[in-house]
Structures are given as C-alpha cells and as structure tokens.
Design a protein around this motif. Structure first.
Motif, mmCIF file in Angstrom:
data_model
loop_
_atom_site.group_PDB
_atom_site.id
_atom_site.type_symbol
_atom_site.label_atom_id
_atom_site.label_comp_id
_atom_site.label_asym_id
_atom_site.label_seq_id
_atom_site.Cartn_x
_atom_site.Cartn_y
_atom_site.Cartn_z
ATOM 1 N N ARG B 159 0.820 -1.249 -0.123
ATOM 2 C CA ARG B 159 -0.126 -0.085 -0.050
ATOM 3 C C ARG B 159 0.915 1.423 0.072
ATOM 4 N NH1 ARG B 159 -4.652 -1.764 4.266
ATOM 5 N NH2 ARG B 159 -5.871 -3.243 2.642
ATOM 6 N N ILE B 160 0.373 2.125 -0.788
ATOM 7 C CA ILE B 160 1.108 3.403 -0.715
ATOM 8 C C ILE B 160 1.332 4.463 0.479
ATOM 9 C CG2 ILE B 160 -0.665 4.971 -1.931
ATOM 10 C CD1 ILE B 160 1.643 5.959 -3.940
ATOM 11 N N LYS B 161 2.344 4.755 0.748
ATOM 12 C CA LYS B 161 2.553 5.764 2.113
ATOM 13 C C LYS B 161 2.574 7.013 1.351
ATOM 14 C CE LYS B 161 4.792 2.348 5.175
ATOM 15 N NZ LYS B 161 5.804 2.193 6.052
ATOM 16 N N TRP B 162 3.506 7.143 0.471
ATOM 17 C CA TRP B 162 3.581 8.667 -0.001
ATOM 18 C C TRP B 162 3.994 8.695 -1.659
ATOM 19 C CZ3 TRP B 162 8.460 9.387 -1.177
ATOM 20 C CH2 TRP B 162 9.582 9.178 -0.202
ATOM 21 N N ASP B 163 4.019 9.575 -2.227
ATOM 22 C CA ASP B 163 4.169 9.628 -3.586
ATOM 23 C C ASP B 163 4.912 11.322 -4.005
ATOM 24 O OD1 ASP B 163 4.338 10.133 -6.488
ATOM 25 O OD2 ASP B 163 2.509 9.031 -6.955
ATOM 26 N N VAL B 164 6.093 11.629 -4.381
ATOM 27 C CA VAL B 164 6.416 12.870 -4.754
ATOM 28 C C VAL B 164 6.797 12.945 -5.829
ATOM 29 C CG1 VAL B 164 6.826 13.520 -2.171
ATOM 30 C CG2 VAL B 164 8.684 12.362 -3.713
ATOM 31 N N GLU B 165 6.954 13.990 -6.517
ATOM 32 C CA GLU B 165 7.035 14.237 -8.046
ATOM 33 C C GLU B 165 8.610 14.548 -7.769
ATOM 34 O OE1 GLU B 165 5.350 16.464 -11.955
ATOM 35 O OE2 GLU B 165 6.454 17.791 -10.448
ATOM 36 N N MET B 166 9.411 14.177 -8.423
ATOM 37 C CA MET B 166 11.162 14.732 -8.475
ATOM 38 C C MET B 166 11.193 15.580 -9.402
ATOM 39 S SD MET B 166 13.272 11.457 -8.106
ATOM 40 C CE MET B 166 12.811 10.334 -9.402
ATOM 41 N N ALA B 167 10.491 15.627 -10.699
ATOM 42 C CA ALA B 167 10.754 16.635 -11.796
ATOM 43 C C ALA B 167 9.558 16.543 -12.703
ATOM 44 C CB ALA B 167 12.092 16.586 -12.304
ATOM 45 N N ASP B 168 9.495 17.401 -13.654
ATOM 46 C CA ASP B 168 8.302 17.360 -14.496
ATOM 47 C C ASP B 168 8.829 16.278 -15.872
ATOM 48 O OD1 ASP B 168 6.081 17.610 -16.427
ATOM 49 O OD2 ASP B 168 6.711 19.880 -16.467
ATOM 50 N N TYR B 204 15.671 12.339 0.036
ATOM 51 C CA TYR B 204 14.349 12.971 0.604
ATOM 52 C C TYR B 204 14.340 12.043 1.933
ATOM 53 C CZ TYR B 204 13.109 13.886 -4.312
ATOM 54 O OH TYR B 204 12.787 14.472 -5.605
ATOM 55 N N ASP B 205 13.609 12.637 2.592
ATOM 56 C CA ASP B 205 13.417 12.139 4.035
ATOM 57 C C ASP B 205 12.446 10.895 3.901
ATOM 58 O OD1 ASP B 205 11.945 11.450 6.326
ATOM 59 O OD2 ASP B 205 12.634 13.372 7.110
ATOM 60 N N ALA B 206 13.056 9.887 4.444
ATOM 61 C CA ALA B 206 12.437 8.210 4.240
ATOM 62 C C ALA B 206 11.085 8.289 4.749
ATOM 63 C CB ALA B 206 13.093 7.209 4.739
ATOM 64 N N ARG B 207 10.924 9.105 5.767
ATOM 65 C CA ARG B 207 9.459 9.050 6.463
ATOM 66 C C ARG B 207 8.560 9.727 5.941
ATOM 67 N NH1 ARG B 207 7.165 11.748 10.539
ATOM 68 N NH2 ARG B 207 9.128 13.007 10.513
ATOM 69 N N THR B 208 8.866 10.952 5.475
ATOM 70 C CA THR B 208 7.644 11.920 5.010
ATOM 71 C C THR B 208 7.872 12.275 3.556
ATOM 72 O OG1 THR B 208 9.395 13.768 4.856
ATOM 73 C CG2 THR B 208 8.044 13.352 7.043
ATOM 74 N N GLY B 209 9.060 11.739 2.664
ATOM 75 C CA GLY B 209 9.018 12.217 1.374
ATOM 76 C C GLY B 209 9.427 13.501 1.139
ATOM 77 N N LYS B 210 9.837 14.408 2.180
ATOM 78 C CA LYS B 210 10.351 15.746 1.707
ATOM 79 C C LYS B 210 11.616 15.944 1.327
ATOM 80 C CE LYS B 210 10.847 20.135 4.208
ATOM 81 N NZ LYS B 210 10.948 20.716 5.393
ATOM 82 N N ARG B 211 11.990 16.444 0.267
ATOM 83 C CA ARG B 211 13.075 16.596 -0.121
ATOM 84 C C ARG B 211 14.198 17.186 0.818
ATOM 85 N NH1 ARG B 211 13.364 19.222 -5.697
ATOM 86 N NH2 ARG B 211 14.635 21.101 -5.002
#
Lengths: 268, 535
Positions: B159-168, B204-211
């Motif tokens: 199950r997905i925890k988070w999804d961040v876009e790295m670039a367009d 990226y922060d492994a927990r939050t996905g914040k760069r």
C-alpha cells in the motif's frame, strides 16, 4: 544513455492501430513537400540530429523502421509521413517532433523521401528477357519470387518478391556485378570444420557462444555445438552468389535488372 | 560463510526466525552490515560497496553443475526486464517495467502483493520504460517511477505511503534507477539525458518524502566549477543518473556516476569540459555537498556515460593500504581512484579504443584529434554502447579481481543539428555500428591495481548483462542471446550454463532461505530462480 529496447514490435502494432484511428478521424491532408536543394540540406541536418539513432544515417533502419523503401508501410502519402514526424506514434518510441515548425517537418519528410533507394527513372532493360535470364542462370535455386500467387524458389538467398520496392536499379546492378559489396545480414558465408575433420559450407542461420546453425547450399540446416567444432569461419568478404559481370553482357544485365525492379509484391 | 546443503549456520538460524513472521524491518544498521546476513540482498548491489559479491558458498565450484530451476515467476512485462530483486528474510521485492512493483515468497515465487503506478501517456523517453529495482528502509519499499516520481510503499502490503514528484516528466525527466537508502534518506536521481534536462541527485526524508537536498550534476552560477559550459548550454546539459551509487560509511560519502552531456553527439553547442557529465561525484550524505568529482570523458561527444556502479575496494596500491573506487567506464578505460579525494591512481583500456592516446598523470584522456562525430560519419571504437554499459561489474574479495562485461565493437558516429526545445529529444546525431565486422564480448577479469587482464571468457556478442560473484568461487552472468552461466571466478573456466533463449538485460543476485541458497536472474519476461539438485 541510450540502450536497446527489444520489444519494439509490440509497440509498433499499437502504433498501427493508432494510425488507423487517426486516419479514420482526420481528413486526409494533401501535403506538398519542398524539393529545393536548400530544403533537402536543411532536412538532412534535422534528420541527422534527431532521427539517425533509430533509423540510421541512410535511413535503412535498425531500432526504427527502414525508411529507404520507396513505399513506407505506415506513411504511404506525404501527408501521413509529415503527420508521423509531427506527432510521433504514441505507444511506440517514435517521438513527436512538435518542436519543429511545419516547414521543418516537411523538410525532414522531403529528406526521408529522398532516402528511398528505388531509382524511379525508367530502366532500359526488357522485363520478359530478364525473367528468362533469371530462369536460365538458375537464380531460383537460391532466391524466392512470388509467381502466380505462389512463392517459388530456394532459400539460400534473400526473397526477391518485393526487391523492386526495396532497392534501386543501380544498387541491384552493383549487387549482380560485385555481390560482397552489399552482403545482406543473415546470409553471411560461413564454413565450419568439425572435430572429426568434416567441412561444411553454407550461410549462418545462428551463431552464439555455444552453438552454430548453418544452412548448406542444398538448403539443409546443420546444428552444431561448439565443442564438436574445430573452427567456425564467417567471411563477410565473399558472397555465396557469383558475380555476373562475366556471365552477362551489358544488354542482358539491363534485362535482368529490369526484371528485378519489376518485382513489387506488397510488403508485409 | 559456508553452508552445508540443507544445513544451518547461525546466520541462517536468524533468517529462519525472521522468515516465519516475515517481519521486513530493515533499519540502516542492517544495510551497513549487510555482509553479516548474506542470505539477504538488502540493497541494489547487495552491499553499499557496489561489489555485487555474496558471501554465500553453498553453491560452489564443486557442485554448481547440479544447479537447476527452482521456480519461475512470469511477469507479463513487455519492457526490457532490468530489475535486481531485493530479498529480506524470505521475501522478495522486484520491479517490472513500466510501472509494477511486486513482492514474492522467495521459496515458491508466490505473489504476496502487487503495486501498479498509474503513469501518463505523454512520457518523453529515449530507451524504453524499464526499471532497475527498489530500495528498502525500515518497513518501507522505495520505488522511482518512469514519470520521475519517488513512491513509498508498505513492505508488507504494497500500500502506498507517499508519492512525490521529483521533476516534470513533460520536460523529459524520468526515473529508471533503483534508489539507495542511506541513514534516514532515500537517494535517487533523474534519467532523461537525451532531453536536455539538468540532471540531479536528490535525497528525500524516508519517513515523509520531503526533499532534504538536491545536488545538480551540472554546477550553476556561483559554483566554483561553473563555467565549463559555453553560454547557457549548462541549463540543458543533461548529466542524468541511470544507475545506483555506492556508499562509504567510514566517511559518510556516497559516490554516483553521471550520464552524458546533452546534446549527445554535437559538442559544438556546449564547448568546454561540461562538468559534471560523464563523472563520478562524491557527496556528503547529510548535506549533499560535493567532496570531489572525477570526470572520465571531458566534453564527451560519443554518449559514453559514467553509468557504472562505483565499486569500493579496500586493498593495497603499490604496496600501501588504500581505499579505492574502481570502474570500467563506457569510454573503454578501466580506472582506479583514491576514494578519499577522487585522485587518479591508475587506468588503462580494457577494450579496443581509437579515440585517446592514453590517460595523462591526472587521468585525463589525451584525445586524438578528429575523433568527434561528423555529418558523414566517423568510425571510432568503442561504439555508442561503450566498452561496457550500465550492467553491473563485480569485485570478489576472494580472488581480488574486478570483473566487467565487455563489448568489442566500433561505430560510425554522426553529428546533426541540435536545438533545444523543452521535452524534445536533444541528441544532435547518432551512430551506426560498423556493419562489416563481427563484434564480440567477453567477461574480463582485471587486476584492480593495474587494470591488467588476468583472464577472459569470450562470447559471440558484446555483453550487457551484470555480474555476480560469490564466496563459492563462482561468477554468474549471461549473454543477451539467452545463455545464463557460471564460471570459475579464479580461472574463467565455464562450469555450468542454462540455455534460456530469452534476452537478458539485468544481472543475477543470490540469497538463501530454509538453509538453501538460490540464484535469481530476470530472463526474457520472467524471473528465473535456481537452486541445487539434491545429490
């Protein structure tokens, strides 16, 4: 980084479906391609910059389709060709060139059309006489031609049923005079020497690190494990086909070329 | 670690206890000491050092002839199958192009979960839609998707925890690389080197996905090394990330290879050395600050990316203990660098090359004039695919040899026009392999201190399959025509092979469960897993 993808054909099929859909949805647009030397030179530069990796610098294909045919399966009209360049083929690796201006698209399309190896000038020879020469010299022993709805001939050389759509008269003439100059891949003359001392000549059907498959000149396949072979020699400097320079006079050569150019079975 | 067949050692006892509950909790401390649990494969290269060497020795030179298929997992992918599975305590995690992550039972191949990423239709790609694998940290799987997102999945359920876009992705950014989990961060870079991207490596922060940080693989204004690109060409200079880097815990340094400058084959529009394309970059993991770089091919015009996994070797160099990083580069040269400062120690060609007279004392190639691409085509060795490509090399501490899948092939290089437009292919030319030669390949065993050839195993075609070595004295690899094989790592002798008739575009890995060692290899559209036939 470029890396080869091996599943082009599945996507090509999707692309064909897409093209069919586009063709149904859009009215055919008549496109006039430019033909000035300046336009072709510009088209060549753009082509070399964006198209060469997949289609080859001379358009004879590779990762992408062979563009050196007079009739392109997916781009029968100049409008189709320009549209494919402009929007790509979704689901395939053929990208859109939407960055190009309309004029640039047509310049590239014009250059692509110029890549066709088929010489559209009239061929001077007599087709019927050429056909007789084809039979007389035993070409059908190695080559297949579709005649009367049946593919007839041997398998040692390339199928010639559509050769008139793939190769120009001058290219065919050169191939008859100097066969090794354009040795087709898949017909590389190869000799194996077995551990027991037997020699077999033929063309290479398959060769890998551990096995070799050869087709001899009677059309029989021979499969060997390398451990059973002393030598494998693939020789690209010669062709199984003899030169016809001394066998045919100038008129006969023209006739045979004319017959080959006339072979235009639709491409699959 | 020598395991008796169907027997147990302390390491396997640990694994059995874990596999019963399928705990899947992999803190950083376990990955740092991955060598202590060789039955698992906790990161892309098996270990942070990039050696792709396993201490498992149950399958060894004396019994490898008994290797047979244990199970097969059919994927259905139509993409090049480039994943390296991870194995954690009896559970496998792997990817399939274009957009699938799966978890399997390592004993049977049974599916535990499957995640499918929805991907856009307007991707801008040069080379298919493959994926090379995932990272694990704690109870989370990390996956870089083809549309340049980083995604965190629950290791037990998918199950997905988070999804961040790295670039367009519309600008040509994509991702095919397996991320690297280090400390509390996930490191990953962007592919897309044929679209005029500005490459980067992110943490990226492994927990939050914040760069946490971004290191641009092309220095910008204000950077002391800014100015190796003419005009504004740095903005579209590419230098993408295609393969996973290594990590040196002793110095908290991560080392990654960077891709070609863009446009690939027309260097006229980007005069200069074009840093940090075709380089190794060494960064502090906490800050993303550069410690050193080494550029293998300044102002590359042949698409010879440094897309090889950096191999960290602690050994001796000319009699003194030395921490080294070794690589066989796509440009045909083998290099050994000082890992502490990136200084060149030694280098020499490992395949035929015709573009450089050699390397000078600093390791810079002495380029032969007239070897750039031309409109008419210029014949140069090696070909675009290089002396080796992205497939992983291996180093065996047992034999002290460096192994590389080599390619012997020349090509005509063509130069064309290149004008940057966002999201559009930006390559400025191409290549055509020399049509009248018989190219070939080889597994080559090199002495890392000198680059000298110890032995080679020749193959009919150039190689692009990764290498695994084991403490069982074995080297596993394959040939794109479909032969998967094992060699004696000390001598190059062929000991075992399996004809699959399927393409291979990845590299093998090994693991153990229930006291039994397995070797896994993606072949064709499937994952093949081998074990020993009972004696």
């Amino acid at each position: 980084m470029w890396a080869m993808n091996v599943h082009r054909f599945a996507r090509m099929a999707l692309g064909l479906l897409w093209l069919a859909a586009v063709a149904a949805a859009q009215p055919k647009e008549a496109v006039k391609l430019p033909d000035s030397p300046e336009d072709l030179a510009r088209g060549k530069k753009l082509y070399l910059g964006s198209c060469t990796y997949c289609h080859g610098p001379t358009g004879d294909g590779g990762k992408g389709a062979d563009l050196s045919r007079q009739e392109l399966v997916q781009a029968k009209t100049d409008g189709d060709l320009a549209r494919i360049i402009e929007v790509g083929i979704p689901g395939t690796e053929m990208p859109s060139a939407w960055h190009m201006t309309r004029r640039e698209v047509t310049q590239v399309a014009a250059y692509v059309r110029s890549l066709a190896k088929v010489d559209v000038r009239a061929v001077s020879g007599n087709v019927a006489a050429g056909k007789a020469l084809y039979a007389k010299h035993g070409c059908a022993g190695c080559h297949t031609v579709k005649q009367g709805g049946v593919f007839t001939g041997g398998y040692m050389g390339p199928d010639l049923s559509s050769i008139g759509m793939k190769r120009s008269a001058s290219h065919l003439r050169e191939s008859l005079i100097n066969p090794p100059a354009s040795l087709p891949e898949g017909f590389v003359p190869t000799r194996v020497l077995t551990v027991s001392g037997k020699t077999i000549d033929g063309v290479r059907v398959h060769e890998d690190t551990f096995a070799v498959v050869l087709r001899d000149f009677a059309g029989n396949n021979h499969s060997y494990l390398r451990k059973d072979l002393k030598e494998v020699t693939a020789d690209r400097s010669r062709s199984p086909m003899p030169s016809y320079q001394e066998k045919l006079n100038a008129t006969e050569l023209d006739d045979l070329v004319a017959y080959l150019v006339s072979l235009k079975e639709p491409l699959q | 670690m020598r395991l008796p067949l169907l027997g147990l050692t302390s390491g396997l006892a640990l694994m059995l206890a874990a596999s019963a509950a399928w705990a899947q909790n992999v803190p950083f401390s376990r990955i740092v000491e991955a060598q202590k649990e060789p039955h698992n494969w906790l990161t892309y290269s098996g270990n942070y050092n990039g050696q792709r060497h396993s201490a498992l020795d149950q399958i060894n030179v004396s019994n490898v002839k008994r290797l047979k298929v244990a199970w097969v997992h059919h994927t259905g992918t139509t993409e090049s199958h480039e994943t390296t599975p991870l194995v954690v305590d009896g559970v496998m995690f792997l990817t399939e192009g274009p957009n699938i992550v799966k978890s399997l039972d390592t004993r049977t191949g049974n599916l535990l979960w499957r995640y499918e990423k929805k991907i856009p239709q307007d991707l801008r790609l040069c080379c298919g839609r493959p994926n090379r694998g995932v990272a694990i940290l704690g109870d989370t799987i990390y996956y870089g998707s083809i549309d340049a997102h980083l995604i965190a999945l629950d290791a037990k359920t998918g199950r997905i925890k988070w999804d961040v876009e790295m670039a367009d992705h519309k600008l040509g950014y994509s991702s095919t690389v397996a991320p690297l989990a280090v400390k509390d961060k996930i490191l990953i870079g962007a592919a897309g080197g044929e679209f005029g991207i500005r490459g980067f490596l992110d943490a990226y922060d492994a927990r939050t996905g914040k760069r946490v940080w971004r290191f641009h693989t092309i220095p910008g204004p204000g950077d002391p090394e800014f100015g190796t690109w003419e005009g504004d060409s740095w903005k579209t200079g590419s230098a993408a990330i295609w393969t996973t880097g290594s990590y040196d815990p002793a110095t908290n340094t991560t080392i990654w290879g960077t891709g070609n400058p863009g446009p690939d084959w027309n260097g006229d529009v980007r005069l200069g050395d074009n840093l940090y394309s075709c380089s190794f970059i060494a960064l502090d993991v906490d800050t993303g600050k550069k410690k050193w770089h080494f550029q293998f091919t300044p102002h590359d015009t042949h698409d010879w990316d440094a897309t090889q996994v950096p191999v960290l070797i602690d050994g001796t160099f000319r009699g003194a203990a030395k921490k080294m990083v070794a690589t066989a580069n796509r440009n045909a040269f083998f290099y050994v660098l000082d890992r502490d400062n990136g200084k060149f120690l030694a280098g020499k060609p490992f395949v035929k090359q015709t573009w450089a007279k050699g390397l000078d004392d600093s390791g810079r190639p002495m380029v032969i004039a007239g070897t750039d691409p031309t409109e008419e085509g210029n014949l140069v060795w090696p070909s675009l695919a290089g002396g080796t490509n992205w497939a992983s090399p291996s180093y065996s501490p047992q034999t002290k040899l460096f192994y590389v899948p080599a390619r012997e092939q020349g090509a005509f290089y063509y130069k064309g026009e290149a004008e940057y437009k966002p999201g559009v292919i930006f390559n400025g030319g191409g290549q055509r392999v020399k049509p009248d030669e018989e190219p070939y390949g080889a597994i080559r065993a090199l002495e890392p201190e000198t680059g000298n050839l110890k032995w080679e195993f020749k193959t009919q075609i150039p190689l692009n399959v990764g290498i695994l070595t084991t403490q069982g004295g074995l080297l596993f690899s394959g040939i794109g025509q479909g032969d998967f094989f094992a060699l004696n790592a000390a001598t190059g002798e062929l000991l075992w092979r399996f004809k699959t008739n399927g393409p291979m575009n990845s590299g093998p890995m090994t693991y153990a469960v229930d006291g039994k060692q397995y070797v896994a290899m993606p072949i064709g559209r499937s994952l093949y897993v081998f074990d020993l036939m009972e004696s």
